[in-house]
Design a protein around this motif. Structure first.
Motif, PDB file in Angstrom:
ATOM      1  N   SER A 154      13.642 -45.045 -53.937  1.00 55.34           N
ATOM      2  CA  SER A 154      12.450 -44.758 -53.143  1.00 55.34           C
ATOM      3  C   SER A 154      12.647 -45.192 -51.686  1.00 55.34           C
ATOM      4  CB  SER A 154      11.241 -45.483 -53.753  1.00 55.34           C
ATOM      5  OG  SER A 154      10.087 -45.279 -52.978  1.00 55.34           O
ATOM      6  N   GLU A 155      13.233 -46.374 -51.492  1.00 54.97           N
ATOM      7  CA  GLU A 155      13.508 -46.869 -50.144  1.00 54.97           C
ATOM      8  C   GLU A 155      14.501 -45.967 -49.419  1.00 54.97           C
ATOM      9  OE1 GLU A 155      13.234 -49.633 -46.925  1.00 54.97           O
ATOM     10  OE2 GLU A 155      12.003 -49.213 -48.694  1.00 54.97           O
ATOM     11  N   ASN A 156      15.485 -45.490 -50.163  1.00 53.51           N
ATOM     12  CA  ASN A 156      16.482 -44.591 -49.572  1.00 53.51           C
ATOM     13  C   ASN A 156      15.848 -43.274 -49.123  1.00 53.51           C
ATOM     14  OD1 ASN A 156      19.301 -43.810 -48.988  1.00 53.51           O
ATOM     15  ND2 ASN A 156      18.983 -42.348 -50.642  1.00 53.51           N
ATOM     16  N   GLN A 157      14.948 -42.730 -49.943  1.00 57.77           N
ATOM     17  CA  GLN A 157      14.258 -41.498 -49.569  1.00 57.77           C
ATOM     18  C   GLN A 157      13.404 -41.705 -48.306  1.00 57.77           C
ATOM     19  OE1 GLN A 157      14.583 -38.458 -50.835  1.00 57.77           O
ATOM     20  NE2 GLN A 157      16.115 -39.183 -52.289  1.00 57.77           N
ATOM     21  N   ARG A 158      12.735 -42.854 -48.233  1.00 59.84           N
ATOM     22  CA  ARG A 158      11.911 -43.149 -47.066  1.00 59.84           C
ATOM     23  C   ARG A 158      12.763 -43.239 -45.797  1.00 59.84           C
ATOM     24  NH1 ARG A 158      10.467 -47.237 -43.991  1.00 59.84           N
ATOM     25  NH2 ARG A 158      11.777 -48.711 -45.147  1.00 59.84           N
ATOM     26  N   LEU A 159      13.893 -43.929 -45.900  1.00 65.29           N
ATOM     27  CA  LEU A 159      14.772 -44.072 -44.732  1.00 65.29           C
ATOM     28  C   LEU A 159      15.373 -42.728 -44.325  1.00 65.29           C
ATOM     29  CD1 LEU A 159      16.595 -47.405 -45.667  1.00 65.29           C
ATOM     30  CD2 LEU A 159      14.793 -47.072 -43.968  1.00 65.29           C
ATOM     31  N   LEU A 160      15.730 -41.889 -45.306  1.00 63.85           N
ATOM     32  CA  LEU A 160      16.266 -40.568 -44.976  1.00 63.85           C
ATOM     33  C   LEU A 160      15.228 -39.729 -44.239  1.00 63.85           C
ATOM     34  CD1 LEU A 160      18.224 -39.654 -48.244  1.00 63.85           C
ATOM     35  CD2 LEU A 160      19.187 -40.207 -46.013  1.00 63.85           C
ATOM     36  N   LYS A 161      13.965 -39.856 -44.659  1.00 66.74           N
ATOM     37  CA  LYS A 161      12.893 -39.123 -43.989  1.00 66.74           C
ATOM     38  C   LYS A 161      12.736 -39.601 -42.553  1.00 66.74           C
ATOM     39  CE  LYS A 161       8.005 -37.919 -44.450  1.00 66.74           C
ATOM     40  NZ  LYS A 161       6.775 -38.096 -45.260  1.00 66.74           N
ATOM     41  N   GLU A 162      12.776 -40.921 -42.343  1.00 68.29           N
ATOM     42  CA  GLU A 162      12.656 -41.469 -40.996  1.00 68.29           C
ATOM     43  C   GLU A 162      13.819 -41.021 -40.113  1.00 68.29           C
ATOM     44  OE1 GLU A 162      12.239 -45.662 -41.154  1.00 68.29           O
ATOM     45  OE2 GLU A 162      10.243 -45.627 -42.082  1.00 68.29           O
ATOM     46  N   VAL A 163      15.025 -41.035 -40.676  1.00 67.92           N
ATOM     47  CA  VAL A 163      16.195 -40.594 -39.904  1.00 67.92           C
ATOM     48  C   VAL A 163      16.054 -39.135 -39.507  1.00 67.92           C
ATOM     49  CG1 VAL A 163      18.669 -40.133 -40.064  1.00 67.92           C
ATOM     50  CG2 VAL A 163      17.766 -42.299 -40.883  1.00 67.92           C
ATOM     51  N   SER A 164      15.543 -38.313 -40.434  1.00 67.68           N
ATOM     52  CA  SER A 164      15.348 -36.896 -40.130  1.00 67.68           C
ATOM     53  C   SER A 164      14.338 -36.709 -39.001  1.00 67.68           C
ATOM     54  CB  SER A 164      14.881 -36.165 -41.395  1.00 67.68           C
ATOM     55  OG  SER A 164      14.645 -34.803 -41.120  1.00 67.68           O
ATOM     56  N   GLU A 165      13.256 -37.491 -39.039  1.00 68.00           N
ATOM     57  CA  GLU A 165      12.253 -37.400 -37.983  1.00 68.00           C
ATOM     58  C   GLU A 165      12.814 -37.849 -36.636  1.00 68.00           C
ATOM     59  OE1 GLU A 165       9.080 -39.757 -39.450  1.00 68.00           O
ATOM     60  OE2 GLU A 165       8.356 -38.239 -40.883  1.00 68.00           O
ATOM     61  N   VAL A 166      13.601 -38.922 -36.650  1.00 66.37           N
ATOM     62  CA  VAL A 166      14.207 -39.412 -35.405  1.00 66.37           C
ATOM     63  C   VAL A 166      15.165 -38.375 -34.832  1.00 66.37           C
ATOM     64  CG1 VAL A 166      15.778 -41.129 -34.456  1.00 66.37           C
ATOM     65  CG2 VAL A 166      13.932 -41.846 -35.967  1.00 66.37           C
ATOM     66  N   LYS A 167      15.941 -37.719 -35.698  1.00 65.34           N
ATOM     67  CA  LYS A 167      16.863 -36.680 -35.228  1.00 65.34           C
ATOM     68  C   LYS A 167      16.085 -35.531 -34.584  1.00 65.34           C
ATOM     69  CE  LYS A 167      20.755 -37.419 -38.355  1.00 65.34           C
ATOM     70  NZ  LYS A 167      21.577 -36.834 -39.451  1.00 65.34           N
ATOM     71  N   THR A 168      14.965 -35.149 -35.208  1.00 67.91           N
ATOM     72  CA  THR A 168      14.155 -34.061 -34.645  1.00 67.91           C
ATOM     73  C   THR A 168      13.617 -34.445 -33.273  1.00 67.91           C
ATOM     74  OG1 THR A 168      13.517 -33.361 -36.879  1.00 67.91           O
ATOM     75  CG2 THR A 168      12.146 -32.605 -35.060  1.00 67.91           C
TER      76      THR A 168
END
Length: 216
Positions: A154-168
């Protein structure tokens, strides 16, 4: 949790295998005959019984096997003794007296073999209880690890989502920055060209006679 095989050997099967095999050893029979008898009783092949005996059960009955072999040797010895003649002791022929001693000794050894079986069953019970305790402990640890793994996923999914938002956000800001640089560069070039045009323009003024003269 692993499933229990339907053809797994039970403690009762092992006990039958041990009792029959020890009896055949004492009586001077072969282990193959013992395995065939056990197979008929518990519904298995003699090969399966032999494999089970040699791989698992035999080492638990080393003392009983030694006693059974000793008893077999005595039985073989007394069978070879003469039965019709010999010195009389207390009104009995010597072979008959020896046979009586043998029966008593055999009973003692039989008791010892049963004691060995009892010791084995007690050890087996203790081992089963310990295995059950270890299993419960392992099961508890497994549940804890599964919960920890679920949390990490769950933590990994949350961090991946944040990284995706930062990249955008980065791509948007980068595009805006490039556009701003282009606008500033275009404005700078236009300003430079305007300055050059002003410098190139020729200036004139009218003199007192009404004529235009060039201003340097």
């Amino acid at each position: 949790m692993s499933a229990v095989r339907q053809d797994a050997w039970s403690a009762e099967d092992d006990l039958i295998l041990a009792e029959v095999t020890l009896r055949h050893i004492r009586e001077g029979s072969t282990q193959l005959a013992a395995f065939e008898e056990v197979g008929e009783r518990i519904g298995r092949t003699s090969a399966a019984c032999g494999f089970r005996w040699n791989s698992c059960v035999r080492k638990k009955y080393e003392d009983a096997i030694s006693l059974a072999k000793s008893q077999r040797q005595k039985r073989s010895y007394y069978k070879k003794q003469p039965s019709a003649s010999g010195p009389q002791v207390a009104g009995l022929a010597a072979p008959e007296l020896e046979h009586d001693v043998y029966k008593n000794d055999g009973a003692s050894e039989e008791t010892l073999s049963i004691d060995a079986v009892i010791r084995f069953l007690r050890q087996w019970k203790g081992g089963l209880q310990e295995s059950s305790r270890q299993y419960k402990l392992l099961e508890k640890n497994l549940r804890e690890k599964e919960d920890e793994l679920a949390r990490l996923r769950s933590e990994n999914q949350r961090l991946l989502k944040e990284v995706s938002e930062v990249k955008t956000d980065y791509h948007v800001v980068n595009d805006d920055y490039k556009a701003l640089i282009q606008i500033m560069d275009r404005a700078r070039r236009l300003a430079f060209l305007n300055e050059e045009d002003e410098e190139l323009k020729t200036r004139f003024k009218m003199d007192a006679n009404g004529n235009l003269e060039r201003i340097e």
